[in-house]
Motif scaffolding. Structure first.
Motif, PDB file in Angstrom:
ATOM      1  N   GLY A   3       0.821  -1.196   0.000  1.00 47.37           N
ATOM      2  CA  GLY A   3       0.000   0.000   0.000  1.00 47.37           C
ATOM      3  C   GLY A   3       0.858   1.249   0.000  1.00 47.37           C
ATOM      4  O   GLY A   3       2.080   1.216   0.129  1.00 47.37           O
ATOM      5  N   LEU A   4       0.209   2.413  -0.129  1.00 49.07           N
ATOM      6  CA  LEU A   4       0.914   3.687  -0.154  1.00 49.07           C
ATOM      7  C   LEU A   4       1.260   4.121   1.267  1.00 49.07           C
ATOM      8  O   LEU A   4       0.452   4.006   2.188  1.00 49.07           O
ATOM      9  CB  LEU A   4       0.049   4.750  -0.832  1.00 49.07           C
ATOM     10  CG  LEU A   4      -0.319   4.506  -2.302  1.00 49.07           C
ATOM     11  CD1 LEU A   4      -1.129   5.668  -2.852  1.00 49.07           C
ATOM     12  CD2 LEU A   4       0.932   4.286  -3.137  1.00 49.07           C
ATOM     13  N   SER A   5       2.456   4.653   1.423  1.00 47.51           N
ATOM     14  CA  SER A   5       2.901   5.109   2.748  1.00 47.51           C
ATOM     15  C   SER A   5       2.470   6.562   2.956  1.00 47.51           C
ATOM     16  O   SER A   5       2.430   7.367   2.021  1.00 47.51           O
ATOM     17  CB  SER A   5       4.414   4.986   2.871  1.00 47.51           C
ATOM     18  OG  SER A   5       5.064   5.751   1.863  1.00 47.51           O
ATOM     19  N   VAL A   6       2.162   6.887   4.219  1.00 48.01           N
ATOM     20  CA  VAL A   6       1.653   8.218   4.556  1.00 48.01           C
ATOM     21  C   VAL A   6       2.403   8.751   5.775  1.00 48.01           C
ATOM     22  O   VAL A   6       2.635   8.023   6.749  1.00 48.01           O
ATOM     23  CB  VAL A   6       0.140   8.182   4.868  1.00 48.01           C
ATOM     24  CG1 VAL A   6      -0.363   9.591   5.196  1.00 48.01           C
ATOM     25  CG2 VAL A   6      -0.641   7.600   3.694  1.00 48.01           C
ATOM     26  N   ARG A  49      10.677   8.651   2.622  1.00 46.37           N
ATOM     27  CA  ARG A  49      10.083   9.008   1.323  1.00 46.37           C
ATOM     28  C   ARG A  49       8.619   8.561   1.219  1.00 46.37           C
ATOM     29  O   ARG A  49       8.279   7.679   0.415  1.00 46.37           O
ATOM     30  CB  ARG A  49      10.894   8.426   0.175  1.00 46.37           C
ATOM     31  CG  ARG A  49      12.309   8.972   0.092  1.00 46.37           C
ATOM     32  CD  ARG A  49      13.037   8.508  -1.147  1.00 46.37           C
ATOM     33  NE  ARG A  49      14.355   9.075  -1.236  1.00 46.37           N
ATOM     34  CZ  ARG A  49      14.638  10.280  -1.730  1.00 46.37           C
ATOM     35  NH1 ARG A  49      13.654  11.044  -2.170  1.00 46.37           N
ATOM     36  NH2 ARG A  49      15.884  10.715  -1.778  1.00 46.37           N
ATOM     37  N   PRO A  50       7.732   9.128   2.012  1.00 42.06           N
ATOM     38  CA  PRO A  50       6.319   8.728   1.959  1.00 42.06           C
ATOM     39  C   PRO A  50       5.683   9.090   0.622  1.00 42.06           C
ATOM     40  O   PRO A  50       6.101  10.046  -0.049  1.00 42.06           O
ATOM     41  CB  PRO A  50       5.699   9.538   3.100  1.00 42.06           C
ATOM     42  CG  PRO A  50       6.577  10.750   3.224  1.00 42.06           C
ATOM     43  CD  PRO A  50       7.965  10.240   2.949  1.00 42.06           C
ATOM     44  N   ASP A  51       4.679   8.338   0.256  1.00 42.24           N
ATOM     45  CA  ASP A  51       3.943   8.640  -0.972  1.00 42.24           C
ATOM     46  C   ASP A  51       3.034   9.858  -0.793  1.00 42.24           C
ATOM     47  O   ASP A  51       2.841  10.641  -1.731  1.00 42.24           O
ATOM     48  CB  ASP A  51       3.091   7.439  -1.384  1.00 42.24           C
ATOM     49  CG  ASP A  51       3.933   6.218  -1.697  1.00 42.24           C
ATOM     50  OD1 ASP A  51       4.803   6.318  -2.582  1.00 42.24           O
ATOM     51  OD2 ASP A  51       3.729   5.183  -1.055  1.00 42.24           O
ATOM     52  N   ILE A  52       2.463   9.986   0.418  1.00 45.91           N
ATOM     53  CA  ILE A  52       1.513  11.069   0.701  1.00 45.91           C
ATOM     54  C   ILE A  52       1.902  11.747   2.006  1.00 45.91           C
ATOM     55  O   ILE A  52       2.270  11.079   2.981  1.00 45.91           O
ATOM     56  CB  ILE A  52       0.068  10.537   0.804  1.00 45.91           C
ATOM     57  CG1 ILE A  52      -0.348   9.884  -0.515  1.00 45.91           C
ATOM     58  CG2 ILE A  52      -0.906  11.665   1.173  1.00 45.91           C
ATOM     59  CD1 ILE A  52      -1.700   9.166  -0.447  1.00 45.91           C
ATOM     60  N   PRO A  76       6.196  14.143  -2.095  1.00 39.32           N
ATOM     61  CA  PRO A  76       4.987  13.334  -1.994  1.00 39.32           C
ATOM     62  C   PRO A  76       3.772  14.146  -2.426  1.00 39.32           C
ATOM     63  O   PRO A  76       3.845  15.370  -2.571  1.00 39.32           O
ATOM     64  CB  PRO A  76       4.919  13.009  -0.500  1.00 39.32           C
ATOM     65  CG  PRO A  76       5.587  14.170   0.156  1.00 39.32           C
ATOM     66  CD  PRO A  76       6.689  14.589  -0.785  1.00 39.32           C
ATOM     67  N   ALA A  77       2.662  13.478  -2.633  1.00 37.51           N
ATOM     68  CA  ALA A  77       1.397  14.186  -2.809  1.00 37.51           C
ATOM     69  C   ALA A  77       1.007  14.762  -1.447  1.00 37.51           C
ATOM     70  O   ALA A  77       1.220  14.123  -0.416  1.00 37.51           O
ATOM     71  CB  ALA A  77       0.322  13.233  -3.311  1.00 37.51           C
ATOM     72  N   VAL A  78       0.447  15.967  -1.436  1.00 36.65           N
ATOM     73  CA  VAL A  78       0.206  16.668  -0.179  1.00 36.65           C
ATOM     74  C   VAL A  78      -1.276  16.918   0.038  1.00 36.65           C
ATOM     75  O   VAL A  78      -1.978  17.392  -0.856  1.00 36.65           O
ATOM     76  CB  VAL A  78       0.963  18.015  -0.142  1.00 36.65           C
ATOM     77  CG1 VAL A  78       0.667  18.754   1.165  1.00 36.65           C
ATOM     78  CG2 VAL A  78       2.458  17.796  -0.291  1.00 36.65           C
ATOM     79  N   VAL A  79      -1.737  16.577   1.240  1.00 37.76           N
ATOM     80  CA  VAL A  79      -3.066  16.961   1.705  1.00 37.76           C
ATOM     81  C   VAL A  79      -2.855  17.902   2.883  1.00 37.76           C
ATOM     82  O   VAL A  79      -2.267  17.515   3.892  1.00 37.76           O
ATOM     83  CB  VAL A  79      -3.900  15.741   2.147  1.00 37.76           C
ATOM     84  CG1 VAL A  79      -5.211  16.186   2.801  1.00 37.76           C
ATOM     85  CG2 VAL A  79      -4.195  14.846   0.956  1.00 37.76           C
ATOM     86  N   PHE A  80      -3.295  19.144   2.746  1.00 38.97           N
ATOM     87  CA  PHE A  80      -3.130  20.124   3.814  1.00 38.97           C
ATOM     88  C   PHE A  80      -4.224  19.971   4.865  1.00 38.97           C
ATOM     89  O   PHE A  80      -5.372  19.665   4.550  1.00 38.97           O
ATOM     90  CB  PHE A  80      -3.198  21.541   3.250  1.00 38.97           C
ATOM     91  CG  PHE A  80      -2.030  21.922   2.398  1.00 38.97           C
ATOM     92  CD1 PHE A  80      -0.852  22.376   2.962  1.00 38.97           C
ATOM     93  CD2 PHE A  80      -2.119  21.836   1.013  1.00 38.97           C
ATOM     94  CE1 PHE A  80       0.220  22.735   2.162  1.00 38.97           C
ATOM     95  CE2 PHE A  80      -1.053  22.194   0.210  1.00 38.97           C
ATOM     96  CZ  PHE A  80       0.129  22.643   0.786  1.00 38.97           C
ATOM     97  N   ALA A 116      -5.433  12.355  -3.307  1.00 35.24           N
ATOM     98  CA  ALA A 116      -3.980  12.232  -3.180  1.00 35.24           C
ATOM     99  C   ALA A 116      -3.492  10.912  -3.772  1.00 35.24           C
ATOM    100  O   ALA A 116      -2.445  10.849  -4.423  1.00 35.24           O
ATOM    101  CB  ALA A 116      -3.580  12.341  -1.717  1.00 35.24           C
ATOM    102  N   ARG A 117      -4.258   9.855  -3.534  1.00 41.18           N
ATOM    103  CA  ARG A 117      -3.902   8.548  -4.095  1.00 41.18           C
ATOM    104  C   ARG A 117      -3.868   8.613  -5.619  1.00 41.18           C
ATOM    105  O   ARG A 117      -2.939   8.086  -6.249  1.00 41.18           O
ATOM    106  CB  ARG A 117      -4.926   7.515  -3.634  1.00 41.18           C
ATOM    107  CG  ARG A 117      -4.697   6.112  -4.172  1.00 41.18           C
ATOM    108  CD  ARG A 117      -5.902   5.229  -3.846  1.00 41.18           C
ATOM    109  NE  ARG A 117      -5.693   3.843  -4.213  1.00 41.18           N
ATOM    110  CZ  ARG A 117      -6.634   2.916  -4.177  1.00 41.18           C
ATOM    111  NH1 ARG A 117      -7.869   3.239  -3.759  1.00 41.18           N
ATOM    112  NH2 ARG A 117      -6.370   1.671  -4.526  1.00 41.18           N
TER     113      ARG A 117
END
Length: 257
Positions: A3-6, A49-52, A76-80, A116-117
């Motif tokens: 899975g994607l790391s956060v 190095r997280p994905d998100i 990484p992709a960013v969610v504020f 973000a995914r």
């Protein structure tokens, strides 16, 4: 773990735990790490190095902007996560970068993470770098044009959302992991810690008088003495709020003289 790391970067432990719990319910999320300040967030990003990146804007040691500006060539992709008002939020929307507002609503957070995914799976690194640079510039401009302090509070009451203007609030009282807002018309439970709330209140309008209480200065009708040198703030509705011992000198200097 697949899975994607956060990475969750927020200075409030309670906020980090809530976000991590929500992430743990998403079957496509893999490793979840946490950071409590800017330097720790930057180290975590460099090593894992997280994905998100789920990023708070206001943190010790700088801001979320500082984290973004220190990112290397593989952002990484960013969610504020933000407490900004609706004027500043336009900057997020204009730059196609997702965000969630505090207090975080689970459905909205899930939608932001889904976006973000999709970004991780479809965007190139160069596109992410350009997007982040444009977003940081736009947000800084928005914050310079607008006040940084909270204006209205939206609270749940009998299945509806009710707007509370700051000048209608008498005081805030800590209640476990939440805050109870008191007005002349009633009281409302609000999903945010008192410490987090204090950082975004206008200090010219609100002041902390106890480790568990913040009052609106304009709502204080008078200050009366209590035994052993203690003080009690009497509010405009007749209710009383005890001043904590460590806050007594500040209250005397600011209000009593």
């Amino acid at each position: 773990m697949t899975g994607l790391s956060v990475l969750v970067a927020d200075d409030e432990p309670l906020a980090r735990r809530r976000l991590s719990r929500l992430l743990g319910k998403m079957d496509w999320v893999g490793a979840i790490a946490e950071a409590g300040d800017v330097d720790q967030a930057c180290r975590q990003i460099a090593t894992s190095r997280p994905d998100i990146l789920v990023l708070d804007i206001q943190m010790p040691g700088g801001t979320g902007f500082d984290v973004l500006e220190r990112l290397a060539q593989a952002p990484p992709a960013v969610v504020f996560v933000t407490a900004f008002d609706h004027h500043a939020l336009r900057a997020f929307e204009a730059n196609a970068v997702d965000y969630v507002t505090k207090p975080v609503e689970p459905g909205r957070f899930a939608a932001a993470m889904a976006r973000a995914r999709e970004t991780v799976n479809s965007s190139s690194q160069s596109d992410r770098i350009a997007e982040l640079q444009e977003t940081v510039a736009s947000l800084k401009q928005a914050l310079n044009r607008n006040e940084r302090h909270t204006r209205d509070f939206w609270v749940k009451a009998q299945g509806e959302l009710v707007r509370l203007a700051p000048d209608s609030i008498l005081h805030f009282q800590a209640e476990r992991d939440y805050v109870r807002i008191f007005t002349a018309d009633g009281d409302y439970l609000y999903q945010e810690s008192l410490a987090s709330l204090e950082r975004r209140l206008d200090p010219s309008q609100f002041m902390r008088i106890h480790r568990g209480a913040i009052v609106r200065i304009g709502a204080i009708a008078r200050i009366r003495s209590a035994p052993f040198g203690a003080l009690i703030a009497v509010l405009s509705d007749g209710s009383e709020a005890r001043v904590g011992r460590t806050y007594t000198s500040t209250i005397r200097a600011r209000l009593v003289g």
